[in-house]
Design a protein around this motif. Structure first.
Motif, PDB file in Angstrom:
ATOM      1  N   ASP A 193       0.794  -1.233   0.000  1.00  0.00           N
ATOM      2  CA  ASP A 193       0.000   0.000   0.000  1.00  0.00           C
ATOM      3  C   ASP A 193       0.827   1.284   0.000  1.00  0.00           C
ATOM      4  O   ASP A 193       0.270   2.376  -0.019  1.00  0.00           O
ATOM      5  N   ASP A 194       2.157   1.172   0.005  1.00  0.00           N
ATOM      6  CA  ASP A 194       2.988   2.378   0.052  1.00  0.00           C
ATOM      7  C   ASP A 194       4.323   2.078  -0.638  1.00  0.00           C
ATOM      8  O   ASP A 194       5.272   1.624  -0.004  1.00  0.00           O
ATOM      9  N   ALA A 195       4.404   2.343  -1.929  1.00  0.00           N
ATOM     10  CA  ALA A 195       5.577   1.984  -2.724  1.00  0.00           C
ATOM     11  C   ALA A 195       6.464   3.198  -2.990  1.00  0.00           C
ATOM     12  O   ALA A 195       5.985   4.330  -3.063  1.00  0.00           O
ATOM     13  N   LEU A 196       7.743   2.924  -3.165  1.00  0.00           N
ATOM     14  CA  LEU A 196       8.728   3.941  -3.528  1.00  0.00           C
ATOM     15  C   LEU A 196       9.381   3.537  -4.839  1.00  0.00           C
ATOM     16  O   LEU A 196       9.863   2.411  -4.971  1.00  0.00           O
ATOM     17  N   GLU A 197       9.398   4.452  -5.812  1.00  0.00           N
ATOM     18  CA  GLU A 197      10.177   4.246  -7.025  1.00  0.00           C
ATOM     19  C   GLU A 197      11.396   5.159  -6.974  1.00  0.00           C
ATOM     20  O   GLU A 197      11.272   6.368  -6.796  1.00  0.00           O
ATOM     21  N   ILE A 198      12.566   4.564  -7.158  1.00  0.00           N
ATOM     22  CA  ILE A 198      13.809   5.324  -7.227  1.00  0.00           C
ATOM     23  C   ILE A 198      14.154   5.521  -8.696  1.00  0.00           C
ATOM     24  O   ILE A 198      14.224   4.562  -9.462  1.00  0.00           O
ATOM     25  N   GLY A 199      14.338   6.762  -9.086  1.00  0.00           N
ATOM     26  CA  GLY A 199      14.768   7.083 -10.453  1.00  0.00           C
ATOM     27  C   GLY A 199      13.697   6.945 -11.508  1.00  0.00           C
ATOM     28  O   GLY A 199      13.891   6.265 -12.498  1.00  0.00           O
ATOM     29  N   PRO A 200      12.561   7.639 -11.368  1.00  0.00           N
ATOM     30  CA  PRO A 200      11.490   7.499 -12.355  1.00  0.00           C
ATOM     31  C   PRO A 200      11.775   8.149 -13.705  1.00  0.00           C
ATOM     32  O   PRO A 200      11.067   7.876 -14.679  1.00  0.00           O
ATOM     33  N   GLY A 201      12.776   9.017 -13.780  1.00  0.00           N
ATOM     34  CA  GLY A 201      13.119   9.615 -15.076  1.00  0.00           C
ATOM     35  C   GLY A 201      11.960  10.382 -15.684  1.00  0.00           C
ATOM     36  O   GLY A 201      11.419  11.298 -15.080  1.00  0.00           O
ATOM     37  N   TYR A 202      11.548   9.983 -16.883  1.00  0.00           N
ATOM     38  CA  TYR A 202      10.468  10.670 -17.595  1.00  0.00           C
ATOM     39  C   TYR A 202       9.072  10.202 -17.182  1.00  0.00           C
ATOM     40  O   TYR A 202       8.081  10.743 -17.646  1.00  0.00           O
ATOM     41  N   GLY A 203       8.980   9.168 -16.340  1.00  0.00           N
ATOM     42  CA  GLY A 203       7.687   8.797 -15.774  1.00  0.00           C
ATOM     43  C   GLY A 203       6.945   7.663 -16.442  1.00  0.00           C
ATOM     44  O   GLY A 203       5.802   7.398 -16.081  1.00  0.00           O
ATOM     45  N   ALA A 204       7.550   6.958 -17.378  1.00  0.00           N
ATOM     46  CA  ALA A 204       6.840   5.853 -18.045  1.00  0.00           C
ATOM     47  C   ALA A 204       6.433   4.776 -17.049  1.00  0.00           C
ATOM     48  O   ALA A 204       5.317   4.249 -17.118  1.00  0.00           O
ATOM     49  N   ASN A 205       7.306   4.463 -16.101  1.00  0.00           N
ATOM     50  CA  ASN A 205       6.980   3.464 -15.073  1.00  0.00           C
ATOM     51  C   ASN A 205       5.985   4.031 -14.069  1.00  0.00           C
ATOM     52  O   ASN A 205       5.022   3.363 -13.693  1.00  0.00           O
ATOM     53  N   LEU A 206       6.235   5.253 -13.649  1.00  0.00           N
ATOM     54  CA  LEU A 206       5.380   5.926 -12.666  1.00  0.00           C
ATOM     55  C   LEU A 206       3.914   5.913 -13.105  1.00  0.00           C
ATOM     56  O   LEU A 206       3.028   5.619 -12.308  1.00  0.00           O
ATOM     57  N   ARG A 207       3.687   6.204 -14.358  1.00  0.00           N
ATOM     58  CA  ARG A 207       2.325   6.249 -14.894  1.00  0.00           C
ATOM     59  C   ARG A 207       1.581   4.940 -14.650  1.00  0.00           C
ATOM     60  O   ARG A 207       0.406   4.932 -14.299  1.00  0.00           O
ATOM     61  N   VAL A 208       2.271   3.822 -14.809  1.00  0.00           N
ATOM     62  CA  VAL A 208       1.664   2.508 -14.604  1.00  0.00           C
ATOM     63  C   VAL A 208       1.617   2.159 -13.114  1.00  0.00           C
ATOM     64  O   VAL A 208       0.601   1.668 -12.610  1.00  0.00           O
TER      65      VAL A 208
END
Length: 188
Positions: free
Chosen positions: A36-51
């Motif tokens: 329920d609480d994730a951290l993404e390191i280094g999202p760059g332009y956001g392609a992963n973040l969006r998903v």
């Protein structure tokens, strides 16, 4: 982190975003519970973040490049908390996150020492029982060519498991497929 123009165009493209959504993330995160609480390191332009924003109730992203972090805040700020900072020293609370992920960015961390600090930081901010997962490319001539003029420091899939264990992780698995590697590691 340095990226050449070709690399920037590729990483910000619709084609890359589709590839991330349809191929990369389904493979890299198969059977991974982000919690329920994730951290993404280094999202760059956001392609992963969006998903990722649709896969977990709360998502925080740490991006070292201030202009990219500002861009992410404008585009995705209603879906994730964007922090301008260094993945090797996030300043985020210890044991806060149910999962930590990073995708196709470790090879941009300039030294092995800094990569190992990133692993240690992922371990520190992860709650017990949480998963550190992600993917990155494997060194090859084609991978090198895309990175001419970039920071390029790939991690071999043969050395990654021991480096994750040295950071404190258990139940480490690394798998390869088509020039990519994915890993999963647990904070026991």
């Amino acid at each position: 982190m340095a990226m050449n123009m070709l690399h920037r165009l590729c990483c910000s493209s619709t084609l890359w975003a589709r590839s991330v959504e349809r191929t990369l993330l389904p493979w890299a995160l198969s059977d991974v519970d982000l919690g329920d609480d994730a951290l993404e390191i280094g999202p760059g332009y956001g392609a992963n973040l969006r998903v990722l924003a649709g896969m977990t109730p709360r998502l925080t992203c740490v991006e070292i490049d201030p202009p990219l972090a500002d861009r992410l805040s404008r585009r995705y700020g209603s879906h994730a908390t964007i922090v301008t900072g260094d993945g090797t020293a996030t300043g985020l609370p210890e044991a806060r996150f149910s999962s930590v992920v990073c995708f196709t960015m470790l090879h941009h961390v300039p030294t092995q020492s800094l990569q190992d600090r990133l692993f240690t930081e992922a371990f520190r901010v992860l709650e017990r029982g949480g998963t550190f997962a992600g993917s990155d490319g494997i060194d090859s001539i084609a991978f090198r060519l895309v990175h001419i003029g970039d920071t390029y420091n790939p991690i071999g899939p043969d050395t990654l498991p021991n480096r994750l264990r040295a950071a404190g992780f258990a139940d480490v698995t690394v798998e390869t497929r088509g020039g990519q590697q994915r890993w999963r590691a647990i904070k026991a």
